[in-house]
Design a protein around this motif. Structure first.
Motif, short mmCIF file in Angstrom:
data_model
loop_
_atom_site.label_atom_id
_atom_site.label_comp_id
_atom_site.label_asym_id
_atom_site.label_seq_id
_atom_site.Cartn_x
_atom_site.Cartn_y
_atom_site.Cartn_z
N THR A 61 -26.15 26.43 -10.10
CA THR A 61 -25.63 26.04 -9.20
C THR A 61 -24.52 25.87 -9.58
N ALA A 96 -20.79 21.60 -2.73
CA ALA A 96 -21.68 23.16 -2.34
C ALA A 96 -22.43 21.93 -3.65
N VAL A 117 -22.45 35.46 -10.76
CA VAL A 117 -23.84 35.06 -10.23
C VAL A 117 -24.57 35.69 -11.13
N GLU A 143 -31.97 26.72 -5.68
CA GLU A 143 -31.31 25.62 -6.65
C GLU A 143 -30.94 24.52 -6.89
N VAL A 183 -26.33 25.81 -1.95
CA VAL A 183 -26.80 27.04 -2.76
C VAL A 183 -28.79 27.08 -2.38
N TRP A 227 -21.23 24.56 1.35
CA TRP A 227 -21.65 25.92 0.64
C TRP A 227 -23.89 24.98 0.59
N GLY A 267 -26.87 22.66 -5.01
CA GLY A 267 -27.97 23.26 -5.19
C GLY A 267 -29.02 23.00 -3.79
N SER A 305 -31.36 33.57 -9.51
CA SER A 305 -31.47 32.54 -9.63
C SER A 305 -31.57 32.91 -11.34
N TRP A 349 -24.97 39.07 -3.64
CA TRP A 349 -24.08 38.20 -2.51
C TRP A 349 -22.59 39.01 -2.46
N ALA A 392 -22.47 29.23 -9.82
CA ALA A 392 -22.28 29.68 -7.98
C ALA A 392 -20.98 29.63 -7.52
N ALA A 393 -21.51 28.08 -7.44
CA ALA A 393 -20.60 27.51 -6.84
C ALA A 393 -18.80 27.20 -6.77
#
Length: 385
Positions: free
Chosen positions: A363, A323, A25, A357, A354, A352, A325, A69, A31, A366-367
């Protein structure tokens, strides 16, 4: 193989997966993914502390959500495009001749050879629409390092889908979602082991929205549930049990994931729904029913995820990751309700939000990274308690 609901194997794995996900990410060291012990469902939370036992937590590091981000948006896509190869040129190590196992506990049985490649391989492949006659573009195929070794193991498989917009298609899952980098990062943690990833075209050449159902807009559902799996099993060394198969996606692809995960659990035993919709739609309900369901309101209602979850319950063996944002004002409100329905229907659910985002590939990347990492132990690819 008994499915592992727990995924914690101590601080070493936490640090390693955190570094891998950070690389994906773009916020290196910012993270970490911690998977709590126990058989309970999870909530991914951006906070300095893990949530209660049995949950999955994403720990925020020194990087702020905004910094994460910005860093994520600067992560380059692969400088080498996916190779386009005839099916016959898929590496010979993937020859599925022989009896494919239902599942394999590779976390305990796999020994990586010393000459295993350090990275996986990304290819373009053609998946024929033999039964559906759906007009699909080429798919992406990711083979992890373990799949490129002599006597490659039979692996789980992730079928991942792009979102829908003008020009959207399978390549978005690499160009925006960085799926090759994600899987390579996980492979560095888990001895070359990740699922094989297939990204088929559920949209068609005009990047339309056939809504992952069969109808006048194309038999997208049959393509995804019959043609794609048949091709995968004929060409790749994959495990056959539903518990080894994951359907996932972003936006419209996330909607498809919950539709197919709930509607066809004998094929897909896991799902990843990132920023999905409430259900298949072309805009208004009337337009959706008219164009996508030939005016059949009953068929439209039966295709809604809420109806599919209710009809298929209880889902005692399905793992589901949701997930969205935190700034996604359109689909943000959908996720908690869909996750609650899935949990009520018996699925083992993690969620989750995020941080910082909206509805974007930042988004999604990462997800998707968090979702596939969460499933590693559950698929027998990583140690579990």
């Amino acid at each position: 193989m008994a499915r592992t609901r727990a995924g914690s194997s101590g601080p070493v794995r936490l640090v390693a997966v955190g570094v891998a996900a950070g690389l994906v990410v773009g916020a290196v060291g910012g993270w970490g993914i911690a998977v709590g012990a126990g058989r309970h469902d999870g909530v991914l939370a951006a906070s300095p502390t893990a949530s209660a036992s049995g949950t999955v937590a994403v720990h925020g590091g020194t990087a702020s959500a905004g910094a994460a981000s910005a860093a994520a948006s600067s992560v380059p896509t692969s400088s080498v495009p996916a190779s386009s190869v005839p099916d016959g040129q898929i590496p010979a190590t993937e020859d599925p001749t022989g009896h494919a196992p239902a599942t394999v506990d590779l976390a305990t049985s796999w020994t990586a050879p010393t000459d295993m490649p350090a990275q996986g391989r990304l290819l373009h492949v053609t998946i024929p629409a033999t039964r559906s006659h759906f007009a699909a573009r080429q798919a992406l195929l990711y083979l992890p390092p373990a799949a490129l070794t002599p006597d490659a193991p039979y692996l789980p498989v992730d079928v991942l889908l792009s979102g829908q917009s003008r020009g959207a298609g399978p390549d978005d899952v690499q160009n925006g979602g960085h799926i090759e980098q994600t899987m390579d990062a996980l492979a560095t943690v888990d001895r070359g082991l990740t699922p094989i990833v297939v990204v088929p075209d559920q949209l068609g050449p005009q990047s339309g929205n056939p809504m992952c159902v069969d109808g006048a807009l194309g038999n997208s559902r049959t393509y995804l549930t019959q043609d794609v799996p048949s091709w995968i099993e004929a060409h790749l060394r994959v495990q056959t049990a539903a518990s080894a198969w994951t359907i996932g996606g972003f936006s419209q692809g996330g909607t498809c994931a919950i539709q197919l995960g709930a509607g066809d659990p004998s094929r897909f035993g896991n799902l990843i729904d990132v920023s999905g919709e409430e259900g298949p739609t072309l805009g208004t309900e009337a337009e959706t029913i008219a164009k996508g369901f030939a005016g059949n309101r009953a068929a439209y209602l039966a295709a809604q995820p809420a109806a599919l979850l209710a009809a298929g319950a209880p889902f005692r063996s399905t793992d589901a990751f949701f997930a969205v944002g935190a700034r996604d004002r359109t689909y943000g409100p959908v996720m908690p309700g869909m996750a609650a329905r899935a949990r009520a229907a018996g699925m083992h659910v993690a969620t989750w939000v995020v941080p910082g985002e909206a509805h974007s590939w930042i988004t999604a990347r990462a997800a998707l990274a968090a979702g596939v990492a969460w499933l590693q132990a559950r698929l027998g690819l990583a140690p579990g308690d």
